[in-house]
Design a protein around this motif. Structure first.
Motif, PDB file in Angstrom:
ATOM      1  N   VAL A  22      -3.668   6.402  -8.007  1.00  0.00           N
ATOM      2  CA  VAL A  22      -2.205   6.484  -8.085  1.00  0.00           C
ATOM      3  C   VAL A  22      -1.573   5.106  -7.959  1.00  0.00           C
ATOM      4  CG1 VAL A  22      -0.146   7.385  -6.925  1.00  0.00           C
ATOM      5  CG2 VAL A  22      -2.185   8.821  -7.156  1.00  0.00           C
ATOM      6  N   ASN A  23      -0.524   4.854  -8.751  1.00  0.00           N
ATOM      7  CA  ASN A  23       0.164   3.571  -8.692  1.00  0.00           C
ATOM      8  C   ASN A  23       1.670   3.763  -8.817  1.00  0.00           C
ATOM      9  OD1 ASN A  23       1.252   0.885 -10.083  1.00  0.00           O
ATOM     10  ND2 ASN A  23      -0.597   0.410  -8.920  1.00  0.00           N
ATOM     11  N   ALA A  24       2.398   3.398  -7.775  1.00  0.00           N
ATOM     12  CA  ALA A  24       3.847   3.604  -7.742  1.00  0.00           C
ATOM     13  C   ALA A  24       4.566   2.745  -8.773  1.00  0.00           C
ATOM     14  CB  ALA A  24       4.378   3.286  -6.342  1.00  0.00           C
TER      15      ALA A  24
ATOM     16  N   ASN B 224      -0.339   0.616   0.623  1.00  0.00           N
ATOM     17  CA  ASN B 224       0.893   0.284  -0.085  1.00  0.00           C
ATOM     18  C   ASN B 224       0.807  -1.044  -0.836  1.00  0.00           C
ATOM     19  OD1 ASN B 224       2.338   2.567   0.730  1.00  0.00           O
ATOM     20  ND2 ASN B 224       2.987   1.616   2.641  1.00  0.00           N
ATOM     21  N   LEU B 225      -0.321  -1.729  -0.744  1.00  0.00           N
ATOM     22  CA  LEU B 225      -0.449  -3.060  -1.337  1.00  0.00           C
ATOM     23  C   LEU B 225      -0.939  -2.978  -2.782  1.00  0.00           C
ATOM     24  CD1 LEU B 225      -1.726  -5.090   1.746  1.00  0.00           C
ATOM     25  CD2 LEU B 225       0.612  -4.677   0.973  1.00  0.00           C
TER      26      LEU B 225
ATOM     27  N   GLY C  84      -4.478  -0.758  -3.341  1.00  0.00           N
ATOM     28  CA  GLY C  84      -3.478   0.194  -2.880  1.00  0.00           C
ATOM     29  C   GLY C  84      -2.684   0.731  -4.053  1.00  0.00           C
ATOM     30  N   MET C  85      -1.483   1.228  -3.779  1.00  0.00           N
ATOM     31  CA  MET C  85      -0.691   1.903  -4.808  1.00  0.00           C
ATOM     32  C   MET C  85       0.503   1.071  -5.283  1.00  0.00           C
ATOM     33  SD  MET C  85      -0.707   5.797  -3.294  1.00  0.00           S
ATOM     34  CE  MET C  85       0.220   5.294  -1.834  1.00  0.00           C
ATOM     35  N   SER C  86       0.527  -0.214  -4.949  1.00  0.00           N
ATOM     36  CA  SER C  86       1.595  -1.131  -5.391  1.00  0.00           C
ATOM     37  C   SER C  86       2.976  -0.666  -4.951  1.00  0.00           C
ATOM     38  CB  SER C  86       1.550  -1.296  -6.918  1.00  0.00           C
ATOM     39  OG  SER C  86       0.274  -1.682  -7.363  1.00  0.00           O
ATOM     40  N   VAL C  87       3.058  -0.037  -3.799  1.00  0.00           N
ATOM     41  CA  VAL C  87       4.332   0.458  -3.284  1.00  0.00           C
ATOM     42  C   VAL C  87       5.249  -0.690  -2.879  1.00  0.00           C
ATOM     43  CG1 VAL C  87       5.421   1.754  -1.398  1.00  0.00           C
ATOM     44  CG2 VAL C  87       3.387   2.664  -2.545  1.00  0.00           C
ATOM     45  N   GLU C  88       4.697  -1.664  -2.140  1.00  0.00           N
ATOM     46  CA  GLU C  88       5.525  -2.799  -1.725  1.00  0.00           C
ATOM     47  C   GLU C  88       6.048  -3.554  -2.937  1.00  0.00           C
ATOM     48  OE1 GLU C  88       6.476  -3.060   1.251  1.00  0.00           O
ATOM     49  OE2 GLU C  88       5.083  -1.608   2.099  1.00  0.00           O
ATOM     50  N   ARG C  89       5.210  -3.712  -3.910  1.00  0.00           N
ATOM     51  CA  ARG C  89       5.611  -4.425  -5.120  1.00  0.00           C
ATOM     52  C   ARG C  89       6.701  -3.663  -5.869  1.00  0.00           C
ATOM     53  NH1 ARG C  89       1.441  -6.838  -9.650  1.00  0.00           N
ATOM     54  NH2 ARG C  89       3.025  -7.822 -10.946  1.00  0.00           N
TER      55      ARG C  89
END
Length: 527
Positions: free
Chosen positions: A512-514, A47-48, A57-62
């Protein structure tokens, strides 16, 4: 006017009850990045963010902190076709789908959908779990007209031999580990000890030295007795069930596996049958594990309702179960279906193909794990089912995403060593190596596989859809693929002793990137 850093500033524009993000896309460096992970980052690396955390990661937290604060979202029903799911897990509280039209445990099909008491989904496996592989069934059921019958026979003979050899090997190294542990325990005078205790041992005794070296070797690779015993169980299952042509785990279910119209089977018990049936729970946790309860893992999106469809046994899934499972999900409101399974043989692929088309017709996205054989799926011999193409022909739907697995390392090892790949037949990569998530009975663990990469993508897709619910399945697929982060690295090819550019191993050459997906979705029109 001073240029504002994309890392720090977000502008939200509200127009016609929609949200538009004016942020720039996140991009990746072409240089290798090395970072030492603490325990917290290990558990949440998928998620980082590459720019902020130096982790691919997939920039979920961001996305949650910079884009989504204060915005309203709609719940998205995500069907997880998998093994049983621990729907009572503490970290799935409130995210399990409930069929409100069904009265629990009254023995009546209240909503007239053909399934009795399906409050949280349906169990197509009934009371079965241990199963054969498809190639074993082909031989067991004497399907000599199947086009790959001879190949199934030769493959099975080889696999049985390999499994028996592997079982002997794992039994030996497990005994060696147990004996070494006892020797060191006796030397130290205590039952439990740490690697630091082992390193302090100073002895000229050759047996103690060998035991010290063996345990240090396993500790350096984060392997323990439980891992070795899992290896014994794994190869025992292969011999006793998967490759056993004299075994039929389906008998207890009572249906005809070769009759798609024989649908009166299964039950509403979607829970796992035993603790080792953990796959569906782990997958579900990646998608929707509760984020802010200070326990366990952080799921990608809590604006979901997970529909549990138990259809994946300890062995190969049945084409019939998957086809009916897809149709059940579509007919009961799922907008995304996660399918973390696959096989190399399929006796009735047409049933699943028609079900995938049915999902496409009804605007439902399907996310599928590409497989863990370290093979090039573009090669016709490396068949992988289910898929959105058959025997190398053109794709027959626009709602199907095939996902490979990436790792935490931003270097030549960024593709997980086990992941399948293919410039034509793998769409994109997502985190799938050592992902921390839920296990039955309120436990947690790391697991690896494209089975973890698929729910990573599914979680992002559900996040996008929860904030942009008017997106069609085909448009959502387009957004996920287009918005991924380009990786400009030379990487090791899984299963090969050479490297190639990352871009050549999937259709997009991206991860993949959120964050990017949300930005692109905010600028897109439904199509």
């Amino acid at each position: 006017m001073k240029k504002i850093s994309l890392l720090l500033f977000t502008i939200l524009i509200y127009s016609c009850s929609s949200v538009k993000f004016t942020n720039e896309y996140l991009t990746a460096s072409s240089l290798n990045i090395e970072v030492k992970l603490n325990e917290e980052k290990k558990k949440n690396w998928h998620n980082l963010d590459l720019q902020k955390d130096s982790i691919p990661g997939m920039s979920v937290e961001r996305a949650h902190t910079e884009l989504l604060q204060g915005l309203k979202a709609k719940k998205v029903v995500v069907a997880v076709i998998d093994a049983g799911i621990d729907i009572n897990h503490e970290d799935l509280n409130g995210v399990i789908w409930v069929n409100k039209k069904e009265v629990p445990n009254n023995g009546i099909d209240d909503d007239k959908n053909g399934y009795i008491d399906d409050v949280h989904g349906w169990n197509f496996l009934g009371e079965s779990y241990n199963e054969t592989l498809e190639m074993s069934r082909i031989i067991r059921d004497d399907l000599t007209n199947y086009r790959k019958y001879k190949f199934a026979v030769s493959t099975l003979e080889r696999k049985v031999k390999e499994s028996k050899q592997s079982l002997v090997y794992y039994e030996k190294i497990t005994d060696d580990y147990i004996n070494a542990t006892k020797i060191i325990s006796d030397f130290l005078g205590k039952d439990k000890f740490l690697q630091s205790d082992i390193l302090k041992i100073n002895s000229n005794d050759s047996l103690i030295q060998r035991s010290k070296e063996l345990l240090s070797f396993y500790n350096s690779r984060d392997l323990d007795l439980d891992y070795l015993k899992e290896g014994i169980d794994y190869f025992s299952d292969q011999i006793n069930y998967h490759y056993n042509v004299n075994f039929n785990g389906r008998t207890i279910v009572g249906d005809n596996i070769y009759d798609i119209n024989d649908i009166n089977y299964g039950n509403s018990k979607v829970l796992h049958s035993k603790n080792s049936e953990s796959h569906g729970t782990h997958v579900s946790g990646i998608i929707g594990g509760i984020r802010n309860n200070s326990i366990g893992n952080k799921g990608i999106n809590n604006n979901v309702e997970i529909m549990a469809i138990r259809a994946v046994p300890n062995g190969d899934e049945y084409d019939k179960d998957i086809a009916l499972g897809i149709r059940y999900a579509v007919d009961n409101g799922a907008k995304i279906i996660n399918m973390s399974f696959g096989k190399s043989f399929s006796t009735n692929p047409e049933w699943v193909i028609e079900a995938i088309k049915y999902a496409a017709k009804n605007d439902v996205l399907i996310v599928h794990a590409a497989g863990n054989d370290a093979k090039d799926l573009d090669e016709l011999n490396n068949e992988n089912y289910p898929n959105d193409q058959y025997l190398g022909k053109n794709e027959f739907s626009d709602n199907f995403i095939n996902v490979g697995a990436s790792s935490v390392e931003f270097n030549e090892n960024i593709i997980a060593v086990f992941s399948n790949y293919g410039f034509k037949n793998v769409d994109i990569f997502a985190p799938g190596n050592r992902v921390y998530s839920l296990m039955p009975n309120n436990e947690y663990a790391y697991q690896s596989g494209t089975s973890m990469a698929a729910p990573s993508l599914t979680g992002v897709a559900s996040m996008v859809l929860s904030y942009f619910p008017k997106l069609s399945a085909s448009k959502l697929k387009e957004i996920i693929l287009e918005s991924g982060v380009d990786i400009n690295l030379s990487v090791k090819i899984p299963g090969k002793d050479r490297e190639t550019v990352f871009k050549s191993l999937s259709k997009t050459g991206k991860i993949v990137n959120a964050y990017n997906a949300l930005i692109l979705a905010s600028k897109s029109k439904r199509k």
